[in-house]
Design a protein around this motif. Structure first.
Motif, PDB file in Angstrom:
ATOM      1  N   ALA A  80       0.864  -1.184   0.000  1.00 37.45           N
ATOM      2  CA  ALA A  80       0.000   0.000   0.000  1.00 37.45           C
ATOM      3  C   ALA A  80       0.900   1.233   0.000  1.00 37.45           C
ATOM      4  CB  ALA A  80      -0.928   0.009   1.219  1.00 37.45           C
ATOM      5  N   THR A  81       0.357   2.365  -0.425  1.00 37.50           N
ATOM      6  CA  THR A  81       1.155   3.585  -0.519  1.00 37.50           C
ATOM      7  C   THR A  81       1.024   4.377   0.769  1.00 37.50           C
ATOM      8  OG1 THR A  81       0.812   3.669  -2.901  1.00 37.50           O
ATOM      9  CG2 THR A  81       1.537   5.708  -1.796  1.00 37.50           C
ATOM     10  N   HIS A  82       2.184   4.742   1.343  1.00 41.17           N
ATOM     11  CA  HIS A  82       2.207   5.573   2.546  1.00 41.17           C
ATOM     12  C   HIS A  82       3.215   6.698   2.327  1.00 41.17           C
ATOM     13  CE1 HIS A  82      -0.281   2.829   4.893  1.00 41.17           C
ATOM     14  NE2 HIS A  82       0.420   1.847   4.325  1.00 41.17           N
ATOM     15  N   HIS A  83       2.956   7.809   2.962  1.00 38.20           N
ATOM     16  CA  HIS A  83       3.874   8.939   2.766  1.00 38.20           C
ATOM     17  C   HIS A  83       4.047   9.728   4.068  1.00 38.20           C
ATOM     18  CE1 HIS A  83      -0.067  10.977   2.204  1.00 38.20           C
ATOM     19  NE2 HIS A  83       0.556  11.989   2.802  1.00 38.20           N
ATOM     20  N   GLN A  84       5.112  10.460   4.093  1.00 36.53           N
ATOM     21  CA  GLN A  84       5.386  11.432   5.157  1.00 36.53           C
ATOM     22  C   GLN A  84       5.674  12.776   4.496  1.00 36.53           C
ATOM     23  OE1 GLN A  84       6.478  11.834   8.934  1.00 36.53           O
ATOM     24  NE2 GLN A  84       4.462  10.938   8.635  1.00 36.53           N
ATOM     25  N   VAL A  85       5.293  13.874   5.174  1.00 37.80           N
ATOM     26  CA  VAL A  85       5.468  15.211   4.614  1.00 37.80           C
ATOM     27  C   VAL A  85       6.563  15.948   5.382  1.00 37.80           C
ATOM     28  CG1 VAL A  85       4.389  17.434   4.121  1.00 37.80           C
ATOM     29  CG2 VAL A  85       3.080  15.304   3.859  1.00 37.80           C
ATOM     30  N   ALA A  86       7.569  16.447   4.651  1.00 36.46           N
ATOM     31  CA  ALA A  86       8.615  17.321   5.219  1.00 36.46           C
ATOM     32  C   ALA A  86       8.246  18.758   4.865  1.00 36.46           C
ATOM     33  CB  ALA A  86       9.982  16.962   4.660  1.00 36.46           C
ATOM     34  N   THR A  87       7.920  19.542   5.899  1.00 36.76           N
ATOM     35  CA  THR A  87       7.506  20.925   5.656  1.00 36.76           C
ATOM     36  C   THR A  87       8.725  21.830   5.543  1.00 36.76           C
ATOM     37  OG1 THR A  87       5.455  20.583   6.871  1.00 36.76           O
ATOM     38  CG2 THR A  87       6.154  22.862   6.527  1.00 36.76           C
ATOM     39  N   LEU A  88       8.807  22.517   4.410  1.00 42.97           N
ATOM     40  CA  LEU A  88       9.897  23.471   4.182  1.00 42.97           C
ATOM     41  C   LEU A  88       9.387  24.876   4.487  1.00 42.97           C
ATOM     42  CD1 LEU A  88      12.712  24.282   3.134  1.00 42.97           C
ATOM     43  CD2 LEU A  88      11.728  24.356   0.828  1.00 42.97           C
ATOM     44  N   SER A  89      10.044  25.555   5.446  1.00 45.46           N
ATOM     45  CA  SER A  89       9.711  26.937   5.798  1.00 45.46           C
ATOM     46  C   SER A  89      10.878  27.828   5.396  1.00 45.46           C
ATOM     47  CB  SER A  89       9.440  27.073   7.300  1.00 45.46           C
ATOM     48  OG  SER A  89       8.354  26.256   7.691  1.00 45.46           O
ATOM     49  N   VAL A  90      10.559  28.962   4.783  1.00 45.77           N
ATOM     50  CA  VAL A  90      11.581  29.901   4.312  1.00 45.77           C
ATOM     51  C   VAL A  90      11.467  31.186   5.113  1.00 45.77           C
ATOM     52  CG1 VAL A  90      12.510  31.172   2.344  1.00 45.77           C
ATOM     53  CG2 VAL A  90      11.523  28.896   2.017  1.00 45.77           C
ATOM     54  N   SER A  91      12.570  31.595   5.732  1.00 46.78           N
ATOM     55  CA  SER A  91      12.616  32.844   6.504  1.00 46.78           C
ATOM     56  C   SER A  91      13.302  33.912   5.662  1.00 46.78           C
ATOM     57  CB  SER A  91      13.373  32.620   7.812  1.00 46.78           C
ATOM     58  OG  SER A  91      13.405  33.799   8.582  1.00 46.78           O
ATOM     59  N   VAL A  92      12.694  35.116   5.652  1.00 46.96           N
ATOM     60  CA  VAL A  92      13.236  36.214   4.853  1.00 46.96           C
ATOM     61  C   VAL A  92      13.676  37.336   5.788  1.00 46.96           C
ATOM     62  CG1 VAL A  92      12.799  37.861   2.994  1.00 46.96           C
ATOM     63  CG2 VAL A  92      11.668  35.618   2.979  1.00 46.96           C
ATOM     64  N   PRO A  93      14.977  37.473   6.055  1.00 47.77           N
ATOM     65  CA  PRO A  93      15.436  38.572   6.908  1.00 47.77           C
ATOM     66  C   PRO A  93      15.334  39.894   6.165  1.00 47.77           C
ATOM     67  CG  PRO A  93      17.312  37.385   6.020  1.00 47.77           C
ATOM     68  CD  PRO A  93      16.093  36.628   5.596  1.00 47.77           C
ATOM     69  N   PRO A  94      15.137  41.005   6.887  1.00 45.54           N
ATOM     70  CA  PRO A  94      14.995  42.306   6.214  1.00 45.54           C
ATOM     71  C   PRO A  94      16.345  42.822   5.721  1.00 45.54           C
ATOM     72  CG  PRO A  94      14.973  42.610   8.580  1.00 45.54           C
ATOM     73  CD  PRO A  94      15.020  41.120   8.353  1.00 45.54           C
ATOM     74  N   GLU A  95      16.284  43.569   4.660  1.00 43.42           N
ATOM     75  CA  GLU A  95      17.455  44.315   4.220  1.00 43.42           C
ATOM     76  C   GLU A  95      17.582  45.562   5.092  1.00 43.42           C
ATOM     77  OE1 GLU A  95      19.625  43.350   1.965  1.00 43.42           O
ATOM     78  OE2 GLU A  95      18.486  41.502   1.577  1.00 43.42           O
ATOM     79  N   THR A  96      18.664  46.314   4.919  1.00 47.09           N
ATOM     80  CA  THR A  96      18.808  47.576   5.657  1.00 47.09           C
ATOM     81  C   THR A  96      17.645  48.496   5.296  1.00 47.09           C
ATOM     82  OG1 THR A  96      21.210  47.385   5.653  1.00 47.09           O
ATOM     83  CG2 THR A  96      20.295  49.559   6.101  1.00 47.09           C
ATOM     84  N   PRO A  97      16.901  48.979   6.296  1.00 48.17           N
ATOM     85  CA  PRO A  97      15.712  49.796   5.987  1.00 48.17           C
ATOM     86  C   PRO A  97      16.088  51.114   5.320  1.00 48.17           C
ATOM     87  CG  PRO A  97      16.182  49.843   8.343  1.00 48.17           C
ATOM     88  CD  PRO A  97      17.112  48.823   7.748  1.00 48.17           C
ATOM     89  N   THR A  98      15.100  51.750   4.731  1.00 48.42           N
ATOM     90  CA  THR A  98      15.284  53.061   4.104  1.00 48.42           C
ATOM     91  C   THR A  98      14.508  54.104   4.897  1.00 48.42           C
ATOM     92  OG1 THR A  98      13.392  52.711   2.631  1.00 48.42           O
ATOM     93  CG2 THR A  98      15.567  52.043   1.834  1.00 48.42           C
TER      94      THR A  98
END
Length: 398
Positions: free
Chosen positions: A121-139
């Motif tokens: 039978a088919t079974h699966h597991q999910v690997a959640t990928l999270s991406v963090s976006v740090p800020p650039e130097t503000p203006t």
């Protein structure tokens, strides 16, 4: 991370069991070599970095392993590339561990990556990928010019971050509270903080900074430094020469000007007259060579910018001896004249009192001398008349 077991007995476990209990029972049931398991690990990575997506296998018997992206597109089929995206690479395929890498990660790569194991039978597991976006130097954005006596509005902007960055304004080591706004751009957030502060000319060049904080910066911060540019009307002051100038000397005046923006042109003139022919002007400096009485008069220095104008004057007097006297104000000479008049009056009073005391003392001496002569005459008369000394002894003080 949730284990999934691929065996017939595992599928017989009743649904009402709690997840923890199910996992424990599955582990106990799937310890035989025929029972296989697949596990996936969640991943968090910075945008632009490289993510490693791993699928751990247990009791692998060579069954088919498929890895799919969040859109359920097959990336790899038993180690063979199925999707033409060179950012994905199969770096490891063993009976215990299957691992792929994703380079130059973007927020659009976020989601669940499926590790599928095909057995009976088919079974699966999910690997959640999270991406963090740090800020650039503000203006820093300025809504309008900062003019002396008014207010300036400054906005610090961090256009893109995930999760949303935290902004704060700092001046002289102290935080200035700002009005914060946040906008959801889909995958990322834009954040701004606005402050309004009153300004004077003394604030021109004052240093402020906007700091951006974010979990991905690991305690660090991105800082934008800003210096206030306050506009104000000019001030003018003529710096006079030192010492006394005489006829034939040279006169040099300097016009000291401040203002923002600094006036480019400085205008020299003579009130109710034209400038002397020998006058030389070089920016803020005004010079006349070989002074004479014809140069007498009031000289004016003027400056102007977009926010106002200012002027200062210098009055030149050349007397017969040739002395040049600066007469910005008549007050010092009135004071000197008053002091001299007071001294003369004091001397006259002292002389009068001295003479009066001297005359009075002399009159008193003459009066005593005449009195002494009268008494002496009486003594002589008594002696001539033969009066006996026994009648009484008298002493006379001459």
């Amino acid at each position: 991370m949730r284990p999934v077991r691929s065996c017939v007995l595992c599928r017989l476990l009743p649904a009402p069991f709690s997840l923890a209990l199910r996992s424990l029972v599955l582990v106990l049931l799937c310890i035989t070599p025929r029972c296989q398991a697949v596990q996936a690990e969640n991943v968090t990575v910075l945008e632009g970095g490289t993510a490693q997506i791993s699928c751990r296998l247990q009791n692998y018997d060579g069954s088919i392993v498929v890895i799919q992206n969040p859109r359920r597109q097959t990336l790899f089929f038993n180690g063979t590339r199925a999707l033409k995206d060179d950012r994905f690479q199969m770096v490891l395929f063993t009976p215990r561990l299957v691992r792929i890498t994703l380079t130059n990660v973007s927020v659009f790569d976020e989601g669940g990556y499926f590790c599928q194991l095909y057995t009976d039978a088919t079974h699966h597991q999910v690997a959640t990928l999270s991406v963090s976006v740090p800020p650039e130097t503000p203006t820093v954005e300025v809504k309008q010019e900062a003019v002396e006596g008014g207010e300036v509005e400054l906005t610090c902007v961090s256009p893109r971050s995930k999760p949303a960055a935290t902004l704060r304004w700092i001046r002289n080591g102290r935080e200035i509270p700002g009005v914060v706004s946040q906008q959801d751009n889909g995958k990322t957030f834009s954040v701004s903080s606005t402050i309004r502060i009153p300004v004077e000319r003394k604030d021109n060049g004052a240093a402020l900074s906007c700091e951006a904080f974010h979990p991905a910066l690991a305690g660090q911060k991105r800082i934008r430094h800003y210096r206030l540019d306050v506009y104000f009307a000019p001030t003018v002051r003529i710096v006079p020469p030192t010492g006394i100038l005489r006829e034939g000397d040279s006169l040099s005046l300097t016009c000291s000007v401040t203002g923002n923006p600094l006036p480019r042109n400085i205008l020299w003139s003579k009130i109710n007259d034209t400038l002397p022919e020998r006058a030389e002007i070089s920016g803020p400096t005004f010079q006349i060579s070989r002074l004479s009485q014809t140069h007498n008069g009031t000289y004016l220095c003027q400056a102007q910018n977009n926010y106002g104008r200012a002027a200062d004057h210098y009055t030149l007097l050349v007397y017969d001896p040739g002395a040049v006297v600066e007469t910005h104000s008549a007050v010092p000479y009135a004071v000197i004249g008053g002091v001299l008049a007071l001294l003369v009056f004091t001397v006259i009073c002292v002389l009068i009192v001295t003479i009066w005391c001297s005359v009075r003392q002399k009159g008193s001496y003459l009066t005593h001398e005449a009195s002494g002569l009268d008494e002496h005459g009486e003594v002589q008369e008594a002696f001539l008349n033969g009066n006996d000394a026994s009648q009484g002894k008298k002493e006379y003080l001459l």
